[in-house]
Design an enzyme around this catalytic site. Structure first.
Site, PDB file in Angstrom:
ATOM      1  N   PRO A 271      -0.155   8.331  12.160  1.00  0.00           N
ATOM      2  CG  PRO A 271       0.337   7.099  10.241  1.00  0.00           C
ATOM      3  CD  PRO A 271      -0.232   6.965  11.619  1.00  0.00           C
TER       4      PRO A 271
ATOM      5  CD  GLN B 210     -12.273   7.444   9.608  1.00  0.00           C
ATOM      6  OE1 GLN B 210     -11.497   7.966  10.398  1.00  0.00           O
ATOM      7  NE2 GLN B 210     -11.907   7.018   8.408  1.00  0.00           N
TER       8      GLN B 210
ATOM      9  N   GLY C 193       0.820  -1.216   0.000  1.00  0.00           N
ATOM     10  CA  GLY C 193       0.000   0.000   0.000  1.00  0.00           C
ATOM     11  C   GLY C 193       0.852   1.263   0.000  1.00  0.00           C
TER      12      GLY C 193
ATOM     13  CD  GLN D 229     -12.858  12.637  11.071  1.00  0.00           C
ATOM     14  OE1 GLN D 229     -12.047  13.286  11.740  1.00  0.00           O
ATOM     15  NE2 GLN D 229     -13.743  13.223  10.286  1.00  0.00           N
TER      16      GLN D 229
ATOM     17  CB  ILE E 115       1.786   4.231   4.764  1.00  0.00           C
ATOM     18  CG1 ILE E 115       1.107   5.610   4.673  1.00  0.00           C
ATOM     19  CG2 ILE E 115       2.711   4.150   5.960  1.00  0.00           C
ATOM     20  CD1 ILE E 115       0.232   5.985   5.862  1.00  0.00           C
TER      21      ILE E 115
ATOM     22  CE1 TYR F 140      -8.325   3.213   9.713  1.00  0.00           C
ATOM     23  CE2 TYR F 140      -8.442   5.448  10.584  1.00  0.00           C
ATOM     24  CZ  TYR F 140      -7.753   4.465   9.896  1.00  0.00           C
ATOM     25  OH  TYR F 140      -6.503   4.733   9.383  1.00  0.00           O
TER      26      TYR F 140
HETATM   27  P1  NDP Z   1      -3.462   1.440   1.533  1.00  0.00           P
HETATM   28  O1  NDP Z   1      -4.908   1.201   1.301  1.00  0.00           O
HETATM   29  O2  NDP Z   1      -2.662   2.143   0.497  1.00  0.00           O
HETATM   30  O3  NDP Z   1      -2.728   0.058   1.856  1.00  0.00           O
HETATM   31  C1  NDP Z   1      -3.275  -0.876   2.735  1.00  0.00           C
HETATM   32  C2  NDP Z   1      -2.462  -2.150   2.645  1.00  0.00           C
HETATM   33  O4  NDP Z   1      -3.011  -3.088   3.571  1.00  0.00           O
HETATM   34  C3  NDP Z   1      -2.504  -2.797   1.269  1.00  0.00           C
HETATM   35  O5  NDP Z   1      -1.269  -3.409   1.006  1.00  0.00           O
HETATM   36  C4  NDP Z   1      -3.575  -3.856   1.456  1.00  0.00           C
HETATM   37  O6  NDP Z   1      -3.443  -4.967   0.588  1.00  0.00           O
HETATM   38  C5  NDP Z   1      -3.286  -4.288   2.871  1.00  0.00           C
HETATM   39  N1  NDP Z   1      -4.419  -4.991   3.460  1.00  0.00           N
HETATM   40  C6  NDP Z   1      -5.675  -4.528   3.657  1.00  0.00           C
HETATM   41  N2  NDP Z   1      -6.429  -5.493   4.219  1.00  0.00           N
HETATM   42  C7  NDP Z   1      -5.634  -6.570   4.395  1.00  0.00           C
HETATM   43  C8  NDP Z   1      -5.826  -7.874   4.920  1.00  0.00           C
HETATM   44  N3  NDP Z   1      -7.012  -8.287   5.404  1.00  0.00           N
HETATM   45  N4  NDP Z   1      -4.785  -8.733   4.927  1.00  0.00           N
HETATM   46  C9  NDP Z   1      -3.578  -8.349   4.448  1.00  0.00           C
HETATM   47  N5  NDP Z   1      -3.326  -7.136   3.931  1.00  0.00           N
HETATM   48  C10 NDP Z   1      -4.344  -6.252   3.905  1.00  0.00           C
HETATM   49  O7  NDP Z   1      -3.375   2.222   2.924  1.00  0.00           O
HETATM   50  P2  NDP Z   1      -2.274   3.226   3.488  1.00  0.00           P
HETATM   51  O8  NDP Z   1      -0.932   2.863   3.015  1.00  0.00           O
HETATM   52  O9  NDP Z   1      -2.762   4.591   3.290  1.00  0.00           O
HETATM   53  O10 NDP Z   1      -2.397   2.917   5.050  1.00  0.00           O
HETATM   54  C11 NDP Z   1      -1.471   2.084   5.755  1.00  0.00           C
HETATM   55  C12 NDP Z   1      -1.808   2.150   7.233  1.00  0.00           C
HETATM   56  O11 NDP Z   1      -1.726   3.502   7.678  1.00  0.00           O
HETATM   57  C13 NDP Z   1      -3.226   1.673   7.558  1.00  0.00           C
HETATM   58  O12 NDP Z   1      -3.214   0.966   8.772  1.00  0.00           O
HETATM   59  C14 NDP Z   1      -3.981   2.970   7.703  1.00  0.00           C
HETATM   60  O13 NDP Z   1      -5.107   2.814   8.534  1.00  0.00           O
HETATM   61  C15 NDP Z   1      -2.937   3.862   8.326  1.00  0.00           C
HETATM   62  N6  NDP Z   1      -3.156   5.286   8.140  1.00  0.00           N
HETATM   63  C16 NDP Z   1      -3.219   5.844   6.891  1.00  0.00           C
HETATM   64  C17 NDP Z   1      -3.402   7.209   6.743  1.00  0.00           C
HETATM   65  C18 NDP Z   1      -3.422   7.872   5.416  1.00  0.00           C
HETATM   66  O14 NDP Z   1      -3.591   9.088   5.376  1.00  0.00           O
HETATM   67  N7  NDP Z   1      -3.241   7.168   4.303  1.00  0.00           N
HETATM   68  C19 NDP Z   1      -3.550   8.069   7.919  1.00  0.00           C
HETATM   69  C20 NDP Z   1      -3.442   7.380   9.183  1.00  0.00           C
HETATM   70  C21 NDP Z   1      -3.258   6.046   9.266  1.00  0.00           C
HETATM   71  P3  NDP Z   1      -4.447  -5.206  -0.662  1.00  0.00           P
HETATM   72  O15 NDP Z   1      -3.795  -4.477  -1.791  1.00  0.00           O
HETATM   73  O16 NDP Z   1      -4.464  -6.683  -0.789  1.00  0.00           O
HETATM   74  O17 NDP Z   1      -5.791  -4.618  -0.280  1.00  0.00           O
END
Ligand code: NDP
Length: 246
Positions: free
Chosen positions: A182, A149, A13, A146, A15, A152
């Site tokens: 974050p 949410q 993803g 939030q 981050i 969440y």
């Molecule tokens: P993304 O949606 O870009 O990435 C999420 C990742 O988690 C993907 O690789 C996804 O894989 C994986 N994932 C989701 N569900 C599962 C599962 N059941 N099993 C295994 N892998 C899973 O999110 P971000 O990078 O933006 O966020 C990363 C973290 O940071 C999260 O915990 C988010 O809550 C937190 N966060 C993000 C913020 C933001 O502004 N973006 C702010 C604050 C916190 P797949 O491709 O298979 O879905």
């Protein structure tokens, strides 16, 4: 720097990718999970183009058996996991009076229960080897709540409760456990929000912009160093000043 084996869940993803890159550039062997084979191969190829080899295994962090199998597969391919970043997460937003049980439980399973599912099969090995670094990726919304949410925010706040208990239980085994919370980061998740909503969010951020994934990765990597061995149970807010809690 000693080379370690690191598992970053959700490493594909926004981050997660930045964390994987950062740890790999520091010389660590990095592993992550995937759920979709084709998507994983494309991501892995992009990383390989940048000279980063990532150990990738299938795994659903919301499922205890799948998570345990994922940990076994990584340890068989790469060796014992020294660094764990519980980063995978999802949102399923709705005001609480409209929220379905499915929206509630999907978010709790993927963000909070995943901490049990993934950490439980790893922690005993870290304790036996007397070294470990665990970082939970929580959220500003776990600190301040939030609108829309409740699921969440509950999961993300719970992750820090997990951090501070694990930190106490494992301090004498050379394991530190910390949380990074974050604020709004310019990943696909946030860039998908309509522009006018994003502008309103940015207006609430004293530094006046969204965060960059690399800025989160930098802080996560700091917690994983030997030099950070006296920092445990901390919750580091990285949010451009959006929420300044104690
Ligand atoms: P993304 O949606 O870009 O990435 C999420 C990742 O988690 C993907 O690789 C996804 O894989 C994986 N994932 C989701 N569900 C599962 C599962 N059941 N099993 C295994 N892998 C899973 O999110 P971000 O990078 O933006 O966020 C990363 C973290 O940071 C999260 O915990 C988010 O809550 C937190 N966060 C993000 C913020 C933001 O502004 N973006 C702010 C604050 C916190 P797949 O491709 O298979 O879905």
């Amino acid at each position: 720097m000693t080379q370690r084996i690191a598992l970053v869940t959700g490493g594909t993803g926004g981050i997660g990718t930045a964390i994987v890159r950062y740890l790999a550039r520091q010389g660590h062997k990095v592993a992550t999970n995937y759920r979709d084979e084709a998507k994983a191969q494309a991501w892995r190829a992009r990383m390989a183009d940048d000279g980063i080899e990532v150990c990738m295994v299938p795994g659903d962090v919301a499922d205890p058996e799948s998570s345990a199998a994922m940990v076994r597969a990584i340890e068989a391919q790469c060796g014992p996991i020294d660094i764990l970043i519980n980063n995978a997460g999802i949102t399923r937003d709705a005001t609480f009076h409209r929220m379905t049980y499915q929206q509630w439980i999907d978010v709790i399973n993927t963000n909070l229960n995943a901490c049990f599912n993934v950490t439980r099969p790893i922690i005993e090995g870290m304790r036996a080897r007397k070294w470990g670094r665990i970082v939970q990726i929580s959220s500003i919304n776990g600190q301040k709540g939030q609108y829309g949410q409740a699921n969440y925010a509950a999961a993300k706040a719970g992750m820090h409760g997990f951090t501070i208990s694990l930190a106490q239980e494992n301090a004498k085994f050379g394991i530190t456990v910390n949380t990074v919370s974050p604020g709004y980061v310019a990943t696909d998740m946030v860039m998908a929000v309509p522009e006018e909503v994003r502008e309103k969010i940015v207006a609430q951020i004293p530094i006046g912009r969204l965060g960059k994934p690399e800025e989160i990765a930098h802080a996560v990597a700091f917690f994983t160093t030997d030099e950070a061995s006296w920092i445990t149970g901390a919750n580091l807010a990285i949010n451009g000043g959006h929420y300044m809690g104690w």
